[in-house]
Design a protein around this motif. Structure first.
Motif, PDB file in Angstrom:
ATOM      1  N   VAL A   1     -71.742 -19.055  49.820  1.00 31.43           N
ATOM      2  CA  VAL A   1     -73.126 -19.301  49.425  1.00 31.43           C
ATOM      3  C   VAL A   1     -73.241 -19.301  47.913  1.00 31.43           C
ATOM      4  O   VAL A   1     -73.907 -20.151  47.317  1.00 31.43           O
ATOM      5  CB  VAL A   1     -74.045 -18.226  50.044  1.00 31.43           C
ATOM      6  CG1 VAL A   1     -75.446 -18.348  49.499  1.00 31.43           C
ATOM      7  CG2 VAL A   1     -74.050 -18.343  51.551  1.00 31.43           C
ATOM      8  N   CYS A   2     -72.559 -18.354  47.268  1.00 28.51           N
ATOM      9  CA  CYS A   2     -72.595 -18.261  45.809  1.00 28.51           C
ATOM     10  C   CYS A   2     -72.072 -19.558  45.189  1.00 28.51           C
ATOM     11  O   CYS A   2     -72.688 -20.129  44.292  1.00 28.51           O
ATOM     12  CB  CYS A   2     -71.763 -17.059  45.369  1.00 28.51           C
ATOM     13  SG  CYS A   2     -71.855 -16.713  43.626  1.00 28.51           S
ATOM     14  N   ASP A   3     -70.945 -20.045  45.697  1.00 28.54           N
ATOM     15  CA  ASP A   3     -70.378 -21.289  45.174  1.00 28.54           C
ATOM     16  C   ASP A   3     -71.341 -22.445  45.341  1.00 28.54           C
ATOM     17  O   ASP A   3     -71.585 -23.206  44.408  1.00 28.54           O
ATOM     18  CB  ASP A   3     -69.064 -21.617  45.910  1.00 28.54           C
ATOM     19  CG  ASP A   3     -67.926 -20.769  45.407  1.00 28.54           C
ATOM     20  OD1 ASP A   3     -68.038 -20.310  44.258  1.00 28.54           O
ATOM     21  OD2 ASP A   3     -66.951 -20.573  46.142  1.00 28.54           O
ATOM     22  N   VAL A   4     -71.885 -22.558  46.545  1.00 32.58           N
ATOM     23  CA  VAL A   4     -72.760 -23.698  46.832  1.00 32.58           C
ATOM     24  C   VAL A   4     -74.001 -23.646  45.948  1.00 32.58           C
ATOM     25  O   VAL A   4     -74.413 -24.664  45.377  1.00 32.58           O
ATOM     26  CB  VAL A   4     -73.147 -23.695  48.325  1.00 32.58           C
ATOM     27  CG1 VAL A   4     -74.216 -24.732  48.589  1.00 32.58           C
ATOM     28  CG2 VAL A   4     -71.937 -23.967  49.185  1.00 32.58           C
ATOM     29  N   LEU A   5     -74.570 -22.460  45.792  1.00 32.10           N
ATOM     30  CA  LEU A   5     -75.787 -22.346  44.986  1.00 32.10           C
ATOM     31  C   LEU A   5     -75.514 -22.706  43.538  1.00 32.10           C
ATOM     32  O   LEU A   5     -76.277 -23.435  42.903  1.00 32.10           O
ATOM     33  CB  LEU A   5     -76.338 -20.919  45.069  1.00 32.10           C
ATOM     34  CG  LEU A   5     -77.048 -20.543  46.361  1.00 32.10           C
ATOM     35  CD1 LEU A   5     -77.616 -19.150  46.255  1.00 32.10           C
ATOM     36  CD2 LEU A   5     -78.143 -21.531  46.673  1.00 32.10           C
ATOM     37  N   MET A   6     -74.395 -22.208  42.991  1.00 26.06           N
ATOM     38  CA  MET A   6     -74.092 -22.498  41.587  1.00 26.06           C
ATOM     39  C   MET A   6     -73.848 -23.994  41.395  1.00 26.06           C
ATOM     40  O   MET A   6     -74.298 -24.595  40.428  1.00 26.06           O
ATOM     41  CB  MET A   6     -72.887 -21.696  41.122  1.00 26.06           C
ATOM     42  CG  MET A   6     -73.241 -20.249  40.824  1.00 26.06           C
ATOM     43  SD  MET A   6     -71.802 -19.232  40.553  1.00 26.06           S
ATOM     44  CE  MET A   6     -71.627 -19.374  38.803  1.00 26.06           C
TER      45      MET A   6
END
Lengths: 243, 185
Positions: free
Chosen positions: B113-118
């Motif tokens: 999720v962190c990767d996708v959001l960034m």
């Protein structure tokens, strides 16, 4: 928000700072030396060129008492070369700023920390083929105030527009490569461009930092524990050998 | 994040789904059942600030509620963002989408999720900047650019992205104003 102005400088403030840049004038009338805060101005004697701060040169120009010699980088040939470098030779990087006039050596000296506007990057003997720190605002002001002194002013104006467009696109694409808390080289970016892009780039960076904050904290924690973790594995190895 | 920052207050006020682990007497009105006991394993949407307190502050081993991922960060949304960040209407999912994401990431360990959001923040920021610097120019040209294809995208920005749009638009407008003043002399 208490202050109506965003952080950073407004274009008008950047242009005001730019008026400290030294330019070369060809006086038409005699003018004796004046004591300014930045030091005395040279006495003007008509056929001899003299360096003056931009604001004073503009004043004299308006009173038809001097002509401004455009800096060498504001010539058509120089701008075309820079544009070619920006678009074809290195389409992702900004063109390099002019070299530091005082060679920086291993021995620190007082001139190492001189930066624009205290470096004469826009006088008649400045190097060509490089955009100085105040290129955009200086070019605009000179084209406005003394387009009769600049050779081929329309062509130069078009070239400046093109350069601005190309470099703005680069400034925007910076954000695509940003990592949270990453470092981006802004070498060669002018004062006006920094002022224009500051808010947006800072906003993007801040957003990335916030999203990555928890991961960053996690990594820190793991790094701190990392030392003891390694120790354990070493212990395990030792035990294996013992057996 | 300051104490009085309205955006962070609104971020914390967003609802997240929770499951109660214990029976709570006379709290049934949360589940449209006033006057009765709230049974355990009931799913209730609670504001993030309350849910976090209840989920984390368990003194004993058993906590009062367990948190779930909010629907705006569900795998379906993540897949859509992965496929094309620009086509997702983030505002419809959550008004403070990235703020919610950052807060949730503090509570859950969701590397993906962190990767996708960034990544979507970065990609969408570039798109926003293009729209923001062109928006005013079109109007100055006298044409109604408002009906352009970007409207759909701009409507789907969350509050943080709107802030970015405003920042970029303001600075390019200030630039144009200055250039106009130079021309006037």
């Amino acid at each position: 928000m208490a202050l109506p102005l965003p952080p950073g400088l407004t274009p008008a403030e950047v242009a005001f700072l730019c008026e400290m840049e030294m330019v070369t004038v060809v006086p038409r009338q005699q003018l004796k030396s004046h004591d300014l805060l930045g030091g005395p101005t040279p006495a003007l004697r008509p056929p001899h060129r003299a360096p003056l701060p931009l604001w004073l040169a503009l004043l004299l120009k308006r009173q038809r008492r001097a002509n401004i010699v455009p800096p060498p980088w504001l010539l058509r040939s120089s701008l075309e070369r820079i544009l070619k470098e920006e678009t074809e030779i290195s389409p992702t990087a900004f063109s390099r700023p002019p070299p530091h006039p005082h060679a920086i050596s291993a021995i620190p000296s007082a001139t190492d920390h001189k930066s624009p506007p205290f470096l004469a990057s826009s006088t008649a003997d400045a190097p060509s083929g490089h955009l100085p720190y105040h290129w955009l605002e200086l070019g605009e002001i000179l084209l406005q105030a003394c387009s009769d002194d600049v050779s081929e002013p329309d062509k130069v104006r078009t070239l400046l527009r093109d350069l601005r467009e190309v470099r703005m696109a680069k400034m925007r694409s910076i954000t695509k490569h940003l990592e949270g808390g990453g470092v981006v080289s802004l070498e060669g970016v002018g004062a006006m461009e920094v002022a224009e892009g500051r808010q947006f780039v800072v906003g993007v960076m801040d957003g990335l930092r916030k999203l990555g904050a928890s991961r960053e904290a996690e990594r820190r924690r793991r790094e701190e524990e990392g030392g003891s973790g390694d120790g354990n594995s070493e212990d395990d190895d030792m035990e294996m050998e013992m057996e | 994040m300051s104490y009085y920052d309205i955006d962070s207050i609104l971020t914390d006020a967003q609802k997240v789904p929770c499951t109660f682990e214990l029976d709570v007497p006379s709290l049934g009105y949360l589940d449209n059942n006033p006057g009765h006991t709230l049974k355990s394993s009931t799913r209730v949407d609670l504001p993030l600030w309350l849910a976090e307190m209840l989920a984390v502050s368990g003194a004993s081993s058993k906590t009062l509620v367990t948190l779930d991922l909010p629907p705006s960060l569900a795998p379906r949304v993540m897949n859509a963002l992965k496929a094309d960040p620009k086509s997702v209407d983030i505002r419809a999912l959550a008004q403070h989408f990235y703020g919610l994401g950052a807060r949730i990431l503090e509570l859950f360990e969701e590397e993906e999720v962190c990767d996708v959001l960034m990544e979507s923040w970065r990609v969408r920021a570039a798109e926003i900047s293009d729209h923001a610097s062109n928006a005013g120019q079109g109007q100055r040209g006298g044409g109604g650019v408002g009906a352009g294809d970007g409207v759909e995208f701009l409507r789907g920005l969350d509050e943080g992205e709107r802030g970015l749009f405003r920042a970029q638009h303001d600075s390019s407008k200030a630039m144009r104003v200055w250039m106009g003043e130079v021309k006037k002399g």
